[in-house]
Design an enzyme around this catalytic site. Structure first.
Site, PDB file in Angstrom:
ATOM      1  N   GLY A 234     -19.138   4.680  -2.869  1.00 24.51           N
ATOM      2  CA  GLY A 234     -20.275   6.310  -2.478  1.00 24.51           C
ATOM      3  C   GLY A 234     -19.617   7.441  -1.836  1.00 24.51           C
ATOM      4  O   GLY A 234     -18.442   7.443  -1.526  1.00 24.51           O
ATOM      5  N   ASP A 264     -15.281   8.766 -11.485  1.00 29.08           N
ATOM      6  CA  ASP A 264     -13.822   9.252 -12.469  1.00 29.08           C
ATOM      7  C   ASP A 264     -12.822  10.261 -11.652  1.00 29.08           C
ATOM      8  O   ASP A 264     -11.265  10.248 -11.693  1.00 29.08           O
ATOM      9  CB  ASP A 264     -14.607  10.142 -13.680  1.00 29.08           C
ATOM     10  CG  ASP A 264     -16.104   9.560 -14.522  1.00 29.08           C
ATOM     11  OD1 ASP A 264     -15.851   7.890 -13.921  1.00 29.08           O
ATOM     12  OD2 ASP A 264     -16.691   9.390 -15.173  1.00 29.08           O
TER      13      ASP A 264
HETATM   14  O1  F1X Z   1     -22.107   4.286 -20.012  1.00 26.93           O
HETATM   15  P1  F1X Z   1     -20.771   4.606 -19.284  1.00 26.93           P
HETATM   16  O2  F1X Z   1     -19.934   5.371 -20.493  1.00 26.93           O
HETATM   17  O3  F1X Z   1     -20.526   3.736 -18.750  1.00 26.93           O
HETATM   18  O4  F1X Z   1     -20.419   5.235 -18.656  1.00 26.93           O
HETATM   19  C1  F1X Z   1     -20.927   7.084 -19.433  1.00 26.93           C
HETATM   20  C2  F1X Z   1     -20.750   8.066 -17.902  1.00 26.93           C
HETATM   21  O5  F1X Z   1     -21.791   7.726 -17.935  1.00 26.93           O
HETATM   22  O6  F1X Z   1     -20.119   7.909 -17.098  1.00 26.93           O
HETATM   23  C3  F1X Z   1     -19.590   9.298 -16.569  1.00 26.93           C
HETATM   24  C4  F1X Z   1     -19.376   9.334 -15.595  1.00 26.93           C
HETATM   25  O7  F1X Z   1     -18.338   8.541 -14.792  1.00 26.93           O
HETATM   26  C5  F1X Z   1     -20.248  10.232 -17.251  1.00 26.93           C
HETATM   27  O8  F1X Z   1     -19.732  11.611 -17.518  1.00 26.93           O
HETATM   28  C6  F1X Z   1     -21.027   9.698 -18.682  1.00 26.93           C
HETATM   29  O9  F1X Z   1     -22.555  10.126 -19.241  1.00 26.93           O
END
Ligand code: F1X
Length: 338
Positions: A234, A264
């Site tokens: 973070g 990401d």
């Molecule tokens: O439910 P998951 O697959 O763990 O995460 C999905 C998600 O939260 O990850 C991305 C941000 O990292 C967003 O675009 C998406 O909504």
């Protein structure tokens, strides 16, 4: 080429509130925006925006608004066609940047779709530098689906990165060293899920400038066969651990808008540095600079290179914790080299 797999993609709707979120209250939103989402989709978006080749692989309907949004943004993608809309994930952000997320499970995947996804990944892995397996698995996918995929990709020349959580993460780790990828990108909670430490304590120590507990936990994964562990912490920054060294990058202070996609963007920054042949400390610096830029943007907006400030990120080498306290030494980079 960086190939990403998003097994459970999403259309991300962000609601920006004008005040604090209160349970049970009616809120008036300042803005509502929708972005293509899912962790691998986000990595591919950042890599594409940086002008580097990326391919996003995902299950979706050809006419899904997510797919249209990817095409509009020029993100190369290959689909396993489904007859279902992707899930709608919701983010609520408050003026101080506090981010609340609600992610539905998504529709159940059919066995033949999973097989087709794995086939697409293997096919494109043949020409990839990196393959990144990202995010949750849809209902219907076995928990060890990523573990099986990593095992099948390991003989190929591409490197493999995994960023997942919960049961798929545990199933991956259960198969180490056979299922150990070249790179894992846990956050503090995910590292805690794997090593039994306290994720909050890792972040709190890093906030105080002490990366040692995180280095120790990440080092345990390297000892079990993982090539490199990039732990995002973070606002405290991130830690990178390999068999040869450990580094801590402090994130600069920013006005936080939304944490969605920051991890990401960090992974994308790291992979971009890797394909450019940068050293581990510089790759970590790039990762944190990208993640910081994403956190300063609303919703699932992701940074363009001109929004990324590497100079603002300081990196220190950390002594690997063999015995006693680890200590960190600043790593100098000439400004012209950034
Ligand atoms: O439910 P998951 O697959 O763990 O995460 C999905 C998600 O939260 O990850 C991305 C941000 O990292 C967003 O675009 C998406 O909504």
């Amino acid at each position: 080429m960086i190939v990403t797999l998003t097994a459970n993609p999403s259309l991300d709707t962000t609601i920006e509130l004008t005040g604090r979120l209160q349970r049970g209250a009616v809120h008036r939103a300042r803005t509502t925006t929708t972005d293509p989402g899912g962790k691998g989709v986000n990595v591919a978006r950042v890599v594409t925006a940086a002008g580097s080749p990326a391919l996003a692989i995902l299950p979706a309907r050809e006419d899904d608004p997510l797919v249209t949004a990817l095409a509009d943004r020029g993100v190369a993608h290959r689909l396993v066609s489904t007859g279902r809309p992707v899930r709608a994930n919701v983010t609520v952000t408050e003026p101080d940047g506090t981010t609340t997320k609600i992610n539905p499970p998504g529709a159940a995947a059919h066995a033949e779709e999973l097989k087709a996804l794995a086939g697409l990944v293997s096919r494109h892995a043949a020409t990839a530098d990196w393959v990144a397996l990202c995010g949750s698995l849809p209902p219907g996918a076995p928990d060890d689906w990523y573990a099986t995929l990593v095992r099948s990709l390991r003989p190929l020349p591409c490197a493999v990165a995994v960023d997942t959580s919960d049961l798929p993460l545990r199933a991956l780790a259960a198969g180490f060293p056979d299922t150990a990828p070249d790179l894992m990108k846990p956050n503090a909670d995910e590292l805690a899920q794997l090593t039994g430490c306290d994720g909050g304590a890792l972040e709190a120590a890093a906030e105080r400038g002490d990366p040692d507990p995180t280095v120790r936990a990440a080092r345990a994964l390297v000892d079990r066969g993982v090539g490199t562990v990039l732990v995002t912490l973070g606002g405290a920054g991130a830690v990178l651990v390999t068999a040869d060294g450990a580094w801590f990058a402090r994130a600069p202070r920013i006005t936080l808008r939304s944490t969605v996609g920051a991890g990401d963007a960090s992974l994308a920054g790291y992979l971009l540095a890797q394909v450019s042949g940068e050293s581990p400390d510089r790759a970590l610096q790039r990762a944190v600079a990208h993640g910081t830029a994403a956190a300063a943007l609303p919703g699932t907006a992701l940074p363009h290179p001109d929004q990324v400030d590497r100079d603002a990120v300081t990196v220190s080498a950390v002594d690997l914790p063999v015995a006693g306290r680890a200590s960190s030494t600043p790593v100098a980079h000439p400004a012209t080299d950034l």
